[in-house]
Enzyme design. Structure first.
Site, mmCIF file in Angstrom:
data_model
loop_
_atom_site.group_PDB
_atom_site.id
_atom_site.type_symbol
_atom_site.label_atom_id
_atom_site.label_comp_id
_atom_site.label_asym_id
_atom_site.label_seq_id
_atom_site.Cartn_x
_atom_site.Cartn_y
_atom_site.Cartn_z
ATOM 1 N N ASP A 222 -4.831 -6.219 7.331
ATOM 2 C CA ASP A 222 -6.291 -6.245 7.452
ATOM 3 C C ASP A 222 -7.036 -6.377 6.129
ATOM 4 O O ASP A 222 -8.246 -6.155 6.073
ATOM 5 C CB ASP A 222 -6.790 -4.993 8.189
ATOM 6 C CG ASP A 222 -6.366 -3.689 7.516
ATOM 7 O OD1 ASP A 222 -5.778 -3.744 6.431
ATOM 8 O OD2 ASP A 222 -6.628 -2.612 8.095
ATOM 9 N N ASP B 130 -1.828 -9.618 -0.063
ATOM 10 C CA ASP B 130 -3.289 -9.634 0.035
ATOM 11 C C ASP B 130 -3.911 -9.974 -1.305
ATOM 12 O O ASP B 130 -4.834 -10.788 -1.395
ATOM 13 C CB ASP B 130 -3.815 -8.260 0.492
ATOM 14 C CG ASP B 130 -3.472 -7.936 1.935
ATOM 15 O OD1 ASP B 130 -3.652 -8.798 2.799
ATOM 16 O OD2 ASP B 130 -3.031 -6.803 2.189
ATOM 17 N N GLU C 243 3.308 -5.802 7.220
ATOM 18 C CA GLU C 243 2.515 -4.874 8.023
ATOM 19 C C GLU C 243 3.030 -4.679 9.444
ATOM 20 O O GLU C 243 2.990 -3.553 9.968
ATOM 21 C CB GLU C 243 1.051 -5.323 8.051
ATOM 22 C CG GLU C 243 0.276 -5.014 6.778
ATOM 23 C CD GLU C 243 0.477 -6.019 5.662
ATOM 24 O OE1 GLU C 243 -0.203 -5.912 4.624
ATOM 25 O OE2 GLU C 243 1.334 -6.933 5.821
ATOM 26 N N ILE D 159 0.834 -1.193 0.000
ATOM 27 C CA ILE D 159 0.000 0.000 0.000
ATOM 28 C C ILE D 159 0.872 1.248 0.000
ATOM 29 O O ILE D 159 1.877 1.318 0.714
ATOM 30 C CB ILE D 159 -0.945 0.003 1.216
ATOM 31 C CG1 ILE D 159 -1.949 -1.154 1.092
ATOM 32 C CG2 ILE D 159 -1.703 1.322 1.336
ATOM 33 C CD1 ILE D 159 -2.932 -1.247 2.237
ATOM 34 N N GLY E 109 0.310 -5.376 0.772
ATOM 35 C CA GLY E 109 -0.922 -5.431 -0.001
ATOM 36 C C GLY E 109 -0.818 -6.316 -1.224
ATOM 37 O O GLY E 109 -1.830 -6.847 -1.702
#
Length: 276
Positions: free
Chosen positions: A157, A129, A149, A69, A126
């Protein structure tokens, strides 16, 4: 094709039903901006609804798949979620933002068409993810991964902590998430995170395209049904999964695709299926 700030959709062969969805911020190492989380589910939905699309390959432009991110986005999220001294409203706003970003990743699973991740270079935070939500994952030898993270003082998350344990096992997922250590494409293969490691980016692109074309040549009803049943079976007992697939096939099994597949095998020719 609609144009996007953070993505590019490419159909390399006009006769092919394989489409490439490319994270297209190479100057930012394909870091995921807030625009990405708005555009990504829209792009997936457009591909899902396009009858010319059978398989989607997700990749990154430039030297890396995804560096995680965008850190400026994290600061922006914090600012946007501030309601002065009203902690309750600030928290509620932040929760809704997180949920919307989660939904952008989950859009991969909600897409009927298979999504194949082709990973090269960095796949961090990310990026993990994203790939854990994909249906199949391949990488090149230069690929490396990190669930980063905890090094940023946050809890992942957007899906890694929920999806990774069923892919690599609970203990491996815990170790990777708590240490945030970097691991190679070779180790990713050993863990089961990727199905195969290709020698180079070029080999990865060619190899994944060949695999995707093979899937695209199969019955679209069978392919989308297999994805849907596998995803559902992940969440239920064996008995419930068997009941689900029985119900699915009672609706979908008797189709023109079945007749075409049998006829093609008997005639020793390639089947020709209608678009979905």
């Amino acid at each position: 094709m609609e144009s996007y700030k953070t993505l590019e959709i490419v159909r390399k062969n006009s006769d092919s039903s394989v489409f490439n969805l490319i994270i297209n911020r190479p100057s930012h190492l394909n870091a995921l901006s807030l625009d990405f989380f708005i555009e990504f589910p829209k792009a997936l939905s457009s591909l899902d609804q396009n009858p010319d699309v059978s398989v989607i390959i997700l990749s990154g432009a430039g030297k890396h798949f995804c560096s995680g991110i965008d850190l400026t986005s994290l600061s922006s999220i914090s600012t946007q979620s501030s309601f002065g001294n009203d902690r309750g409203r600030s928290s509620e706003q932040l929760r809704r933002k997180i949920k919307s970003m989660q939904a952008a990743i989950t859009a991969i699973e909600q897409c009927r068409k298979p999504v194949i991740a082709a990973i090269h270079g960095a796949c961090i935070g990310g990026g993990v993810d994203l790939v854990t939500a994909c249906d199949i994952r391949y990488c090149s030898e230069d690929a490396f991964f990190s669930i980063k993270e905890v090094d940023l003082a946050i809890v992942a998350d957007l899906g890694t902590l929920q999806r990774l344990p069923s892919i690599v096992g609970y203990a491996n997922a815990m170790e990777l998430a708590l240490t945030a250590r970097r691991f190679s494409g070779g180790e990713a293969k050993e863990l089961g995170l990727v199905s195969r490691v290709f020698g180079s980016k070029s080999d990865l692109d060619n190899g994944v395209t060949t695999i995707a074309e093979g899937i695209a040549g199969k019955s679209p009803l069978a392919v989308t049904g297999t994805k849907a049943v596998l995803l559902r079976s992940r969440e239920v007992s064996v008995e419930q999964g068997l009941d689900y697939v029985a119900t699915w096939n009672s609706a979908m099994l008797i189709s023109n695709d079945l007749n075409e597949a049998v006829s093609a095998q008997l005639a020793k020719r390639k089947p020709r299926f209608a678009k979905l």
